[in-house]
Design an enzyme around this catalytic site. Structure first.
Site, mmCIF file in Angstrom:
data_model
loop_
_atom_site.group_PDB
_atom_site.id
_atom_site.type_symbol
_atom_site.label_atom_id
_atom_site.label_comp_id
_atom_site.label_asym_id
_atom_site.label_seq_id
_atom_site.Cartn_x
_atom_site.Cartn_y
_atom_site.Cartn_z
ATOM 1 C CG HIS A 43 -44.184 -54.508 -9.337
ATOM 2 N ND1 HIS A 43 -44.191 -53.275 -9.922
ATOM 3 C CD2 HIS A 43 -45.058 -54.436 -8.301
ATOM 4 C CE1 HIS A 43 -45.025 -52.487 -9.277
ATOM 5 N NE2 HIS A 43 -45.561 -53.165 -8.285
HETATM 6 C C1 T46 Z 1 -47.737 -51.005 -7.019
HETATM 7 C C2 T46 Z 1 -48.313 -50.165 -8.107
HETATM 8 C C3 T46 Z 1 -49.799 -50.124 -8.090
HETATM 9 C C4 T46 Z 1 -40.871 -44.565 -3.886
HETATM 10 O O1 T46 Z 1 -39.828 -43.914 -3.677
HETATM 11 N N1 T46 Z 1 -41.748 -44.773 -2.858
HETATM 12 C C5 T46 Z 1 -42.908 -45.457 -3.050
HETATM 13 O O2 T46 Z 1 -43.678 -45.619 -2.088
HETATM 14 C C6 T46 Z 1 -43.206 -45.985 -4.346
HETATM 15 C C7 T46 Z 1 -44.487 -46.767 -4.576
HETATM 16 C C8 T46 Z 1 -42.307 -45.767 -5.356
HETATM 17 N N2 T46 Z 1 -41.172 -45.060 -5.132
HETATM 18 C C9 T46 Z 1 -40.258 -44.803 -6.232
HETATM 19 C C10 T46 Z 1 -39.569 -46.032 -6.806
HETATM 20 C C11 T46 Z 1 -39.391 -45.692 -8.265
HETATM 21 O O3 T46 Z 1 -38.192 -45.000 -8.443
HETATM 22 O O4 T46 Z 1 -41.005 -44.240 -7.323
HETATM 23 C C12 T46 Z 1 -40.541 -44.739 -8.564
HETATM 24 C C13 T46 Z 1 -41.666 -45.388 -9.361
HETATM 25 O O5 T46 Z 1 -42.087 -46.580 -8.682
HETATM 26 P P1 T46 Z 1 -42.577 -47.884 -9.472
HETATM 27 O O6 T46 Z 1 -41.834 -47.998 -10.761
HETATM 28 O O7 T46 Z 1 -42.520 -49.046 -8.542
HETATM 29 O O8 T46 Z 1 -44.096 -47.492 -9.785
HETATM 30 P P2 T46 Z 1 -45.231 -48.414 -10.418
HETATM 31 O O9 T46 Z 1 -46.300 -47.491 -10.870
HETATM 32 O O10 T46 Z 1 -44.686 -49.370 -11.415
HETATM 33 O O11 T46 Z 1 -45.769 -49.308 -9.186
HETATM 34 C C14 T46 Z 1 -46.387 -48.685 -8.075
HETATM 35 C C15 T46 Z 1 -45.886 -49.313 -6.761
HETATM 36 O O12 T46 Z 1 -44.463 -49.294 -6.745
HETATM 37 C C16 T46 Z 1 -46.343 -50.748 -6.600
HETATM 38 O O13 T46 Z 1 -46.141 -51.143 -5.256
HETATM 39 O O14 T46 Z 1 -48.331 -51.989 -6.616
HETATM 40 O O15 T46 Z 1 -47.799 -48.823 -8.139
#
Ligand code: T46
Length: 142
Positions: A56
């Protein structure tokens, strides 16, 4: 604090207070250190071997990524240039201050990836479609 500006990101080299007894890094919220107001801190760990995360870009969010332990790679793509950074030391951070597509991979078992962010978790700030990300960039919408 020394900075290296790259096409998709800026490397922030943190000042290390250290000696024979170990090292300490203090990060303060000021333009010369962490250049934004920190509203959120999160960390990613226990990532299964071979797994990729991210896929993303953010419209507005600014973040600093720090490899606190172990290592992982992060691929950054601004639509024109792709760069890969290995996060394997706690003494530097990758500052993302513009919309870049990111993918994190090659997580070691002991990897802890710390992220400082300038805003709360806002699902509407995410662009999760790469083609849409490219189009929004071309159209000047991000
Ligand atoms: C990024 C990279 C480096 C939350 O509830 N609160 C939060 O602050 C975050 C970051 C995530 N979440 C929840 C949303 C999803 O259900 O945690 C789950 C995993 O999140 P996500 O799939 O977005 O994680 P990554 O590792 O793909 O991405 C994250 C950050 O979301 C993003 O902003 O830049 O790490």
């Amino acid at each position: 604090m020394k900075r290296d500006k790259c096409k998709t990101h800026t490397i922030l080299h943190f000042r290390v207070n250290g000696g024979k007894d170990g090292s300490l890094i203090a990060l303060e919220q000021r333009s010369s250190e962490i250049p934004f107001t920190i509203k959120r801190v999160y960390y990613i760990y226990s990532v299964a071997i071979g797994l990729r995360r991210g896929f993303h870009a953010h419209k507005k969010l600014k973040q600093v990524l720090i490899g606190m332990s172990g290592s992982c790679d992060v691929m950054l793509d601004d639509g024109k240039t792709r760069e890969i950074v290995t996060l394997n030391r706690p003494d530097f951070g990758v500052y993302l201050d513009r919309p870049v597509w990111r993918e994190m991979y090659n997580f070691s078992k002991d990897c802890v990836l710390l992220v400082l962010a300038n805003d709360y978790y806002l699902p509407n700030d995410y662009i999760r479609d790469y083609k849409l990300f490219l189009k929004m960039g071309k159209d000047g919408k991000i």
